[in-house]
Design a protein around this motif. Sequence first.
Motif, PDB file in Angstrom:
ATOM      1  N   THR A 115       0.842  -1.195   0.000  1.00 53.84           N
ATOM      2  CA  THR A 115       0.000   0.000   0.000  1.00 53.84           C
ATOM      3  C   THR A 115       0.879   1.247   0.000  1.00 53.84           C
ATOM      4  O   THR A 115       1.951   1.260   0.598  1.00 53.84           O
ATOM      5  CB  THR A 115      -0.927   0.034   1.222  1.00 53.84           C
ATOM      6  OG1 THR A 115      -0.142   0.083   2.408  1.00 53.84           O
ATOM      7  CG2 THR A 115      -1.825  -1.185   1.269  1.00 53.84           C
ATOM      8  N   PRO A 159     -13.618   5.154  -3.164  1.00 48.60           N
ATOM      9  CA  PRO A 159     -13.350   5.413  -4.574  1.00 48.60           C
ATOM     10  C   PRO A 159     -12.567   4.243  -5.184  1.00 48.60           C
ATOM     11  O   PRO A 159     -11.648   3.708  -4.546  1.00 48.60           O
ATOM     12  CB  PRO A 159     -12.499   6.692  -4.555  1.00 48.60           C
ATOM     13  CG  PRO A 159     -12.768   7.322  -3.226  1.00 48.60           C
ATOM     14  CD  PRO A 159     -13.080   6.197  -2.284  1.00 48.60           C
ATOM     15  N   PRO A 160     -12.906   3.837  -6.402  1.00 47.18           N
ATOM     16  CA  PRO A 160     -12.207   2.702  -7.022  1.00 47.18           C
ATOM     17  C   PRO A 160     -10.697   2.891  -7.074  1.00 47.18           C
ATOM     18  O   PRO A 160      -9.942   1.935  -6.891  1.00 47.18           O
ATOM     19  CB  PRO A 160     -12.805   2.631  -8.432  1.00 47.18           C
ATOM     20  CG  PRO A 160     -14.130   3.300  -8.316  1.00 47.18           C
ATOM     21  CD  PRO A 160     -13.991   4.340  -7.252  1.00 47.18           C
ATOM     22  N   GLU A 161     -10.237   4.128  -7.301  1.00 40.56           N
ATOM     23  CA  GLU A 161      -8.789   4.354  -7.377  1.00 40.56           C
ATOM     24  C   GLU A 161      -8.113   4.123  -6.020  1.00 40.56           C
ATOM     25  O   GLU A 161      -6.952   3.694  -5.958  1.00 40.56           O
ATOM     26  CB  GLU A 161      -8.469   5.752  -7.921  1.00 40.56           C
ATOM     27  CG  GLU A 161      -9.024   6.901  -7.111  1.00 40.56           C
ATOM     28  CD  GLU A 161     -10.449   7.312  -7.481  1.00 40.56           C
ATOM     29  OE1 GLU A 161     -10.866   8.393  -7.017  1.00 40.56           O
ATOM     30  OE2 GLU A 161     -11.158   6.575  -8.208  1.00 40.56           O
ATOM     31  N   ALA A 162      -8.817   4.378  -4.921  1.00 41.18           N
ATOM     32  CA  ALA A 162      -8.256   4.115  -3.597  1.00 41.18           C
ATOM     33  C   ALA A 162      -8.124   2.615  -3.364  1.00 41.18           C
ATOM     34  O   ALA A 162      -7.096   2.135  -2.866  1.00 41.18           O
ATOM     35  CB  ALA A 162      -9.116   4.757  -2.512  1.00 41.18           C
ATOM     36  N   ARG A 163      -9.148   1.855  -3.729  1.00 42.07           N
ATOM     37  CA  ARG A 163      -9.081   0.393  -3.580  1.00 42.07           C
ATOM     38  C   ARG A 163      -7.988  -0.193  -4.459  1.00 42.07           C
ATOM     39  O   ARG A 163      -7.298  -1.127  -4.069  1.00 42.07           O
ATOM     40  CB  ARG A 163     -10.429  -0.237  -3.909  1.00 42.07           C
ATOM     41  CG  ARG A 163     -11.498   0.021  -2.877  1.00 42.07           C
ATOM     42  CD  ARG A 163     -12.727  -0.880  -3.054  1.00 42.07           C
ATOM     43  NE  ARG A 163     -13.221  -0.962  -4.399  1.00 42.07           N
ATOM     44  CZ  ARG A 163     -14.169  -0.178  -4.917  1.00 42.07           C
ATOM     45  NH1 ARG A 163     -14.723   0.767  -4.181  1.00 42.07           N
ATOM     46  NH2 ARG A 163     -14.569  -0.329  -6.155  1.00 42.07           N
ATOM     47  N   ALA A 164      -7.809   0.372  -5.664  1.00 36.57           N
ATOM     48  CA  ALA A 164      -6.818  -0.153  -6.613  1.00 36.57           C
ATOM     49  C   ALA A 164      -5.388   0.033  -6.116  1.00 36.57           C
ATOM     50  O   ALA A 164      -4.479  -0.676  -6.562  1.00 36.57           O
ATOM     51  CB  ALA A 164      -6.987   0.514  -7.975  1.00 36.57           C
ATOM     52  N   GLU A 165      -5.161   0.965  -5.196  1.00 38.01           N
ATOM     53  CA  GLU A 165      -3.816   1.185  -4.659  1.00 38.01           C
ATOM     54  C   GLU A 165      -3.395   0.109  -3.658  1.00 38.01           C
ATOM     55  O   GLU A 165      -2.222   0.007  -3.329  1.00 38.01           O
ATOM     56  CB  GLU A 165      -3.743   2.555  -3.957  1.00 38.01           C
ATOM     57  CG  GLU A 165      -3.809   3.737  -4.883  1.00 38.01           C
ATOM     58  CD  GLU A 165      -3.742   5.055  -4.150  1.00 38.01           C
ATOM     59  OE1 GLU A 165      -3.374   6.037  -4.793  1.00 38.01           O
ATOM     60  OE2 GLU A 165      -4.054   5.099  -2.930  1.00 38.01           O
TER      61      GLU A 165
END
Length: 194
Positions: A50, A179-185
């Motif tokens: 992460t 947000p999808p970008e937060a999960r993708a990180e």
Amino acid sequence: MPPDGQEILIALGSNLGVSARSPTQTLVACLAAFPAAGLRLRRLSRFFSTPCFPPGAGPDYVNAAAVLTASGTAGEILRKLHDVEASFGRERCERWGMRTLDLDLLGVGSQVLPDRATYESWSSLPLDQQRERTPDRLILPHPRLHERAFVLVPLADVAPDWVHPVLHRSVSALCDALPPEARAEVVPSADIGL
């Protein structure tokens, strides 16, 4: 003592490692130290790579989440976690700084501590004040857990159905709301470095 069946949720993280161990090796060694501290591991998430939080504050982290059982009050459980952190060189001198080991008590069953008003006050604290202020007492559930992908994604591995006692939403629902970008990180660690 927490009532039977009450889950103790924790987040684990490291971005420095300790004693020539990588951050992942530090987390594995920490888990091996739990029984001597009176902490019994019930479930452990995958390890995740992460980004450091806040951005730019140091190397990226290895994070995980776990469900434990232990005797004692929430405050006593927190002291046990702090003792394990200290045995791995953790020093509490900078808020949101780099860490050899970070063990956050996220929740103990459906407890709201010390009370709902205090929880809501800390939960609504503006970001600039979050960086400067530290609670002088244990607040449960952790007032930021519902905002952080590095907590919720691993927690969804081990406690997807745990319901936040103030927000009345499950870990799965809270994770899906990020947000999808937060999960993708938050990426499963391919090389756990053992």
